[in-house]
Scaffold this active site. Structure first.
Site, PDB file in Angstrom:
ATOM      1  N   THR A   1       4.336   3.242   4.465  1.00  0.00           N
ATOM      2  CA  THR A   1       3.872   4.624   4.533  1.00  0.00           C
ATOM      3  C   THR A   1       2.410   4.642   4.941  1.00  0.00           C
ATOM      4  O   THR A   1       1.584   3.981   4.310  1.00  0.00           O
ATOM      5  CB  THR A   1       4.017   5.322   3.164  1.00  0.00           C
ATOM      6  N   VAL A   2       2.111   5.387   6.005  1.00  0.00           N
ATOM      7  CA  VAL A   2       0.734   5.582   6.451  1.00  0.00           C
ATOM      8  C   VAL A   2       0.476   7.086   6.407  1.00  0.00           C
ATOM      9  O   VAL A   2       1.168   7.859   7.070  1.00  0.00           O
ATOM     10  CB  VAL A   2       0.511   5.035   7.881  1.00  0.00           C
TER      11      VAL A   2
ATOM     12  N   PHE B   1       0.852  -1.187   0.000  1.00  0.00           N
ATOM     13  CA  PHE B   1       0.000   0.000   0.000  1.00  0.00           C
ATOM     14  C   PHE B   1       0.890   1.240   0.000  1.00  0.00           C
ATOM     15  O   PHE B   1       1.848   1.315   0.758  1.00  0.00           O
ATOM     16  CB  PHE B   1      -0.923  -0.007   1.223  1.00  0.00           C
TER      17      PHE B   1
ATOM     18  N   HIS C   1      -8.737   5.715  11.013  1.00  0.00           N
ATOM     19  CA  HIS C   1      -7.991   4.588  10.444  1.00  0.00           C
ATOM     20  C   HIS C   1      -6.483   4.786  10.572  1.00  0.00           C
ATOM     21  O   HIS C   1      -5.742   3.845  10.862  1.00  0.00           O
ATOM     22  CB  HIS C   1      -8.393   4.411   8.973  1.00  0.00           C
TER      23      HIS C   1
END
Length: 156
Positions: A81-82, A22, A89
């Site tokens: 990576t967020v 992601f 979330h």
């Protein structure tokens, strides 16, 4: 007084990298930085680096734990990576990844380097993946190598 310090050269180190798919367009740069740091600065042989892709940052701790417990690796570098969005979330994923990876390091005795970006925007993430703010993947890789050598010095 005894002082233990270590450098980052670890030519015989066996290093695994767990990386989230992601946000791959950012994580690819983190991976490039990590592999470059391992091979160029740490002198790790290409054959001693294993890359494991997982769906997202939340899955990093489980894969990292499996690698750490396998006995095949001297360290694991976790990359991902967020990016904060409009819901809670972000907190769940970032917190789960961070706490989980710390738990793996403490429970396994294998260095786990935290190369997971937790940013407010895509722009901040890009800056930390090799532009204005350096490459956090490279920094995490060097941290892993230094910790391998610190632990060796402690045990010596």
């Amino acid at each position: 007084m005894n002082i233990i310090k270590a450098n980052v050269a670890a030519p015989d180190a066996r290093v695994a990298i767990t990386i989230a798919r992601f946000n791959q367009f950012i994580n690819d740069s983190l991976l490039d930085g990590a592999v470059d740091a391992l091979t160029r600065i740490g002198q790790v042989k290409d054959d001693n680096i294993t890359v494991v892709w997982v769906p997202g940052a939340y899955e990093l701790p489980l894969a990292t734990e499996a690698l750490a417990k396998s006995g095949k690796y001297d360290a694991v570098v976790a990359l991902g990576t967020v990016i904060r969005g409009g819901t809670a979330h972000f907190e769940y994923v970032a917190g789960g990844a961070s706490n989980g990876l710390a738990s793996v390091a403490q429970g396994s005795g294998v260095p786990v380097a935290f190369g997971v970006l937790t940013t407010e925007s895509i722009e901040q993430a890009i800056e930390r993946a090799g532009t204005k703010a350096g490459n956090k993947g490279a920094e995490a890789a060097l941290t892993a190598l230094e910790m391998i050598n610190v632990l060796k010095a402690i045990k010596a």
